[in-house]
Enzyme design. Structure first.
Site, mmCIF file in Angstrom:
data_model
loop_
_atom_site.group_PDB
_atom_site.id
_atom_site.type_symbol
_atom_site.label_atom_id
_atom_site.label_comp_id
_atom_site.label_asym_id
_atom_site.label_seq_id
_atom_site.Cartn_x
_atom_site.Cartn_y
_atom_site.Cartn_z
ATOM 1 N N CYS A 2 55.599 -13.110 67.547
ATOM 2 C CA CYS A 2 55.884 -13.096 68.987
ATOM 3 C C CYS A 2 57.107 -12.270 69.364
ATOM 4 O O CYS A 2 57.353 -12.050 70.551
ATOM 5 C CB CYS A 2 56.050 -14.518 69.482
ATOM 6 S SG CYS A 2 54.526 -15.463 69.346
ATOM 7 N N PHE A 44 46.952 -19.296 71.815
ATOM 8 C CA PHE A 44 46.990 -17.850 71.582
ATOM 9 C C PHE A 44 45.817 -17.122 72.210
ATOM 10 O O PHE A 44 44.689 -17.610 72.215
ATOM 11 C CB PHE A 44 47.061 -17.548 70.077
ATOM 12 C CG PHE A 44 48.275 -18.160 69.436
ATOM 13 C CD1 PHE A 44 49.499 -18.093 70.071
ATOM 14 C CD2 PHE A 44 48.197 -18.822 68.239
ATOM 15 C CE1 PHE A 44 50.623 -18.671 69.510
ATOM 16 C CE2 PHE A 44 49.321 -19.399 67.659
ATOM 17 C CZ PHE A 44 50.535 -19.329 68.296
ATOM 18 N N HIS A 51 59.588 -14.368 77.060
ATOM 19 C CA HIS A 51 58.309 -14.517 76.347
ATOM 20 C C HIS A 51 57.820 -15.955 76.487
ATOM 21 O O HIS A 51 58.492 -16.889 76.032
ATOM 22 C CB HIS A 51 58.485 -14.170 74.862
ATOM 23 C CG HIS A 51 57.322 -14.610 74.037
ATOM 24 N ND1 HIS A 51 56.046 -14.138 74.234
ATOM 25 C CD2 HIS A 51 57.229 -15.510 73.021
ATOM 26 C CE1 HIS A 51 55.223 -14.712 73.378
ATOM 27 N NE2 HIS A 51 55.912 -15.549 72.635
ATOM 28 N N ASN A 67 49.402 -17.113 75.184
ATOM 29 C CA ASN A 67 50.443 -16.458 74.388
ATOM 30 C C ASN A 67 49.777 -15.370 73.537
ATOM 31 O O ASN A 67 49.076 -15.679 72.575
ATOM 32 C CB ASN A 67 51.130 -17.512 73.505
ATOM 33 C CG ASN A 67 52.155 -16.912 72.552
ATOM 34 O OD1 ASN A 67 52.264 -15.689 72.425
ATOM 35 N ND2 ASN A 67 52.893 -17.769 71.870
HETATM 36 C C1 LIG Z 1 52.078 -27.258 75.247
HETATM 37 C C2 LIG Z 1 52.714 -28.038 74.097
HETATM 38 C C3 LIG Z 1 52.035 -27.636 72.792
HETATM 39 C C4 LIG Z 1 52.460 -29.532 74.321
HETATM 40 O O1 LIG Z 1 53.096 -29.949 75.506
HETATM 41 P P1 LIG Z 1 54.200 -31.125 75.465
HETATM 42 O O2 LIG Z 1 54.829 -31.224 76.807
HETATM 43 O O3 LIG Z 1 55.130 -30.948 74.327
HETATM 44 O O4 LIG Z 1 53.290 -32.415 75.293
HETATM 45 P P2 LIG Z 1 53.344 -33.588 74.216
HETATM 46 O O5 LIG Z 1 54.725 -33.856 73.728
HETATM 47 O O6 LIG Z 1 52.605 -34.745 74.836
HETATM 48 O O7 LIG Z 1 52.483 -33.031 73.007
HETATM 49 C C5 LIG Z 1 51.069 -32.924 73.130
HETATM 50 C C6 LIG Z 1 50.551 -32.787 71.713
HETATM 51 O O8 LIG Z 1 50.972 -31.529 71.203
HETATM 52 C C7 LIG Z 1 51.430 -31.737 69.869
HETATM 53 N N1 LIG Z 1 52.358 -30.699 69.481
HETATM 54 C C8 LIG Z 1 53.401 -30.318 70.144
HETATM 55 N N2 LIG Z 1 54.069 -29.284 69.398
HETATM 56 C C9 LIG Z 1 53.291 -29.165 68.327
HETATM 57 C C10 LIG Z 1 53.414 -28.313 67.198
HETATM 58 N N3 LIG Z 1 54.429 -27.367 67.062
HETATM 59 N N4 LIG Z 1 52.487 -28.400 66.239
HETATM 60 C C11 LIG Z 1 51.480 -29.244 66.312
HETATM 61 N N5 LIG Z 1 51.307 -30.110 67.418
HETATM 62 C C12 LIG Z 1 52.202 -30.064 68.371
HETATM 63 C C13 LIG Z 1 52.102 -33.101 69.952
HETATM 64 O O9 LIG Z 1 52.279 -33.652 68.674
HETATM 65 C C14 LIG Z 1 51.107 -33.861 70.794
HETATM 66 O O10 LIG Z 1 50.067 -34.336 69.983
HETATM 67 P P3 LIG Z 1 49.402 -35.770 70.298
HETATM 68 O O11 LIG Z 1 50.517 -36.781 70.196
HETATM 69 O O12 LIG Z 1 48.356 -35.949 69.258
HETATM 70 O O13 LIG Z 1 48.852 -35.705 71.684
HETATM 71 C C15 LIG Z 1 54.244 -27.767 74.046
HETATM 72 O O14 LIG Z 1 54.805 -28.624 73.058
HETATM 73 C C16 LIG Z 1 54.627 -26.344 73.785
HETATM 74 O O15 LIG Z 1 54.526 -25.497 74.663
HETATM 75 N N6 LIG Z 1 55.135 -26.106 72.576
HETATM 76 C C17 LIG Z 1 55.636 -24.781 72.216
HETATM 77 C C18 LIG Z 1 54.694 -24.130 71.258
HETATM 78 C C19 LIG Z 1 55.460 -23.107 70.439
HETATM 79 O O16 LIG Z 1 56.342 -23.454 69.689
HETATM 80 N N7 LIG Z 1 55.154 -21.831 70.636
HETATM 81 C C20 LIG Z 1 55.953 -20.770 70.033
HETATM 82 C C21 LIG Z 1 55.528 -20.443 68.762
HETATM 83 S S1 LIG Z 1 54.362 -19.184 68.924
HETATM 84 C C22 LIG Z 1 54.299 -18.426 67.463
HETATM 85 O O17 LIG Z 1 55.124 -18.611 66.662
HETATM 86 C C23 LIG Z 1 53.140 -17.594 67.262
HETATM 87 C C24 LIG Z 1 52.584 -17.491 66.047
HETATM 88 C C25 LIG Z 1 51.227 -16.978 65.978
HETATM 89 C C26 LIG Z 1 50.408 -17.424 64.964
HETATM 90 C C27 LIG Z 1 49.062 -17.054 64.964
HETATM 91 C C28 LIG Z 1 48.532 -16.261 65.932
HETATM 92 O O18 LIG Z 1 47.230 -15.929 65.971
HETATM 93 C C29 LIG Z 1 49.372 -15.809 66.947
HETATM 94 C C30 LIG Z 1 50.697 -16.174 66.961
#
Ligand SMILES: CC(C)(COP(=O)(O)OP(=O)(O)OC[C@H]1O[C@@H](n2cnc3c(N)ncnc32)[C@H](O)[C@@H]1OP(=O)(O)O)[C@@H](O)C(=O)NCCC(=O)NCCSC(=O)/C=C/c1ccc(O)cc1
Length: 399
Positions: free
Chosen positions: A168, A219, A308, A341
């Site tokens: 990213c 993504f 980003h 993304n």
């Molecule tokens: C929209 C999310 C994912 C969820 O919203 P939230 O407000 O945090 O909501 P919750 O706290 O209720 O979480 C919802 C669910 O998401 C899960 N979650 C929350 N982060 C996580 C987590 N990193 N892992 C895996 N579960 C999760 C969380 O555990 C939970 O699961 P569950 O309890 O079963 O409902 C939010 O956490 C968010 O925007 N997180 C940022 C994501 C992030 O770090 N992005 C940047 C990295 S991008 C990158 O490195 C790209 C690499 C790439 C690689 C391959 C490609 O093809 C292209 C690119």
């Protein structure tokens, strides 16, 4: 005979540009298949024959609902999946087939975006002196930069660089390199191209692997292109954003927070759920250092912002720590909503959206901030920061 030889210092000074590098044209492109986010869990579990994994489908649905994404575009379609059933199974050796498809698709998507950037720039493609290409989607040489140069008919002396697996932050890194090239080579015109197709990292769901579910939810595919050059030649060339300062920062002890690795089944990745918090804790220091280096003092709300949109939570954290007013990250949130993304490409879409919004503001007689910031993040954890200046003669029409 003639004048005395110049010193090396004088020669170098003569080779450098006088003014700052500037964005002279922007173009974007996406593949034709558009997936609505609210239908994605049904689509994904159907095409991967995984309807029985109801817990994981529930998780994907929860993430999609909170993602801030309305739709995304992808290159992979159901016909390709039918022809390559191994793509849904990460344990099967499918890298060859993925690379074969990506090797053609990645530069072609980049060429569509680049043609738009070149048209806006207003000069022939043969005036491009340097090409910086960023992608995580390919694994072959000669690579996508070479193919793009052919597709666009660039001159054989174009100086090419490919950045691979920057994830990213690839867009931010490419633009910083373009700034260095443009400012250190008088008359240089640098084409930056970022092109990503998620095919390389597409799998079916697998129990115990939440990373993959997260990636499937966030993504998307797209390409962005930017022409960068210093000392624009009026009236053809018009600077959209001048690049005033650029830096890269690595957050200590975060090596394992975001990782990507190519293996026989495609690209595996891990994204810690701490990423939004880690970025939130570190972006302000980068900004303070950047503006101190420039000798400019500013309030964060007086700037325009091109962040980003790695995920909705990342934007929320940054907005919170910087105390940004509602709407300051509107360009980033809009791009996240309409495209997802797209890794390193995304920040180019944000720049494009930002200048579109500035046009509307200007047409309505409003004033947009003169100074702004572009930031991109990725594995490392790496933070790319660039301070931008929007010249007052800004031509914001775009393409
Ligand atoms: C929209 C999310 C994912 C969820 O919203 P939230 O407000 O945090 O909501 P919750 O706290 O209720 O979480 C919802 C669910 O998401 C899960 N979650 C929350 N982060 C996580 C987590 N990193 N892992 C895996 N579960 C999760 C969380 O555990 C939970 O699961 P569950 O309890 O079963 O409902 C939010 O956490 C968010 O925007 N997180 C940022 C994501 C992030 O770090 N992005 C940047 C990295 S991008 C990158 O490195 C790209 C690499 C790439 C690689 C391959 C490609 O093809 C292209 C690119």
């Amino acid at each position: 005979m003639g004048s005395p030889p110049a010193t090396v210092h004088e020669m170098r000074r003569a080779q450098r540009a006088d003014g700052p590098a500037a964005v002279l044209g922007i173009g974007t492109a996406n593949p034709p298949t558009c997936l609505a986010q609210d239908e994605y869990p049904d689509y994904y579990f159907r095409v991967t024959n995984s309807e029985h994994l109801t817990d994981l489908k529930g998780k994907l649905t929860r993430i999609c609902n909170k993602s801030g994404i309305r739709q995304r575009f992808i290159h992979l379609n159901e016909e390709m999946l039918a022809a390559n059933p191994d793509f849904t199974d990460r344990t099967r050796p499918s890298l060859d087939a993925r690379v074969e498809i990506a090797s053609a698709a990645v530069p072609e998507l980049a060429a569509t975006a680049a043609a738009k950037a070149i048209a806006e720039w207003g000069r022939p493609a043969t005036d491009i002196t340097h090409l910086v290409f960023s992608t995580y989607s390919g694994a072959r040489a000669p690579s996508a930069d070479r193919r793009l140069a052919s597709l666009l008919g660039l001159r054989p002396t174009v100086s090419r660089t490919i950045l691979n697996l920057h994830g990213c932050y690839g867009g931010g890194r490419s633009l910083q390199l373009a700034k260095e090239l443009a400012e250190n080579n008088r008359g240089a015109r640098v084409l930056v191209a970022c092109s990503e197709i998620t095919l390389i990292a597409f799998y079916g769901p697998q129990g115990g692997c939440a990373d993959n579910i997260l990636g499937q939810a966030l993504f998307g595919d797209g390409a962005g292109a930017v022409i960068v050059g210093a000392d624009p030649v009026a009236p053809v060339e018009r600077p959209l954003f001048e690049m005033a300062f650029a830096s890269q920062t690595t957050i200590p002890e975060t090596e394992d927070a975001i990782s990507m690795q190519i293996n026989k089944g495609g690209m595996e990745y891990h994204i810690s759920n701490q990423v939004p918090r880690l970025l939130g804790c570190n972006v302000e220091r980068c900004l303070v250092d950047a503006f101190r280096a420039l000798g400019v003092s500013t309030a964060w709300n007086d700037l325009f912002w091109a962040i980003h949109p790695g995920g909705r939570a990342i934007l929320d954290h940054i907005e919170g720590v910087l105390g940004l007013d509602d709407g300051k990250l509107a360009a980033s949130r809009h791009v996240l909503s309409e495209f997802g993304n797209m890794s390193g490409t995304t920040v180019i879409f944000v720049l494009d959206e930002l200048r579109r919004r500035r046009t509307v503001t200007a047409k309505q007689g409003g004033e947009a901030p003169e100074w702004g910031v572009m930031m991109a993040f990725g594995p490392g954890i790496t933070i790319e920061t660039m301070v931008l200046h929007a010249p007052s003669n800004l031509d914001l029409e775009g393409n």
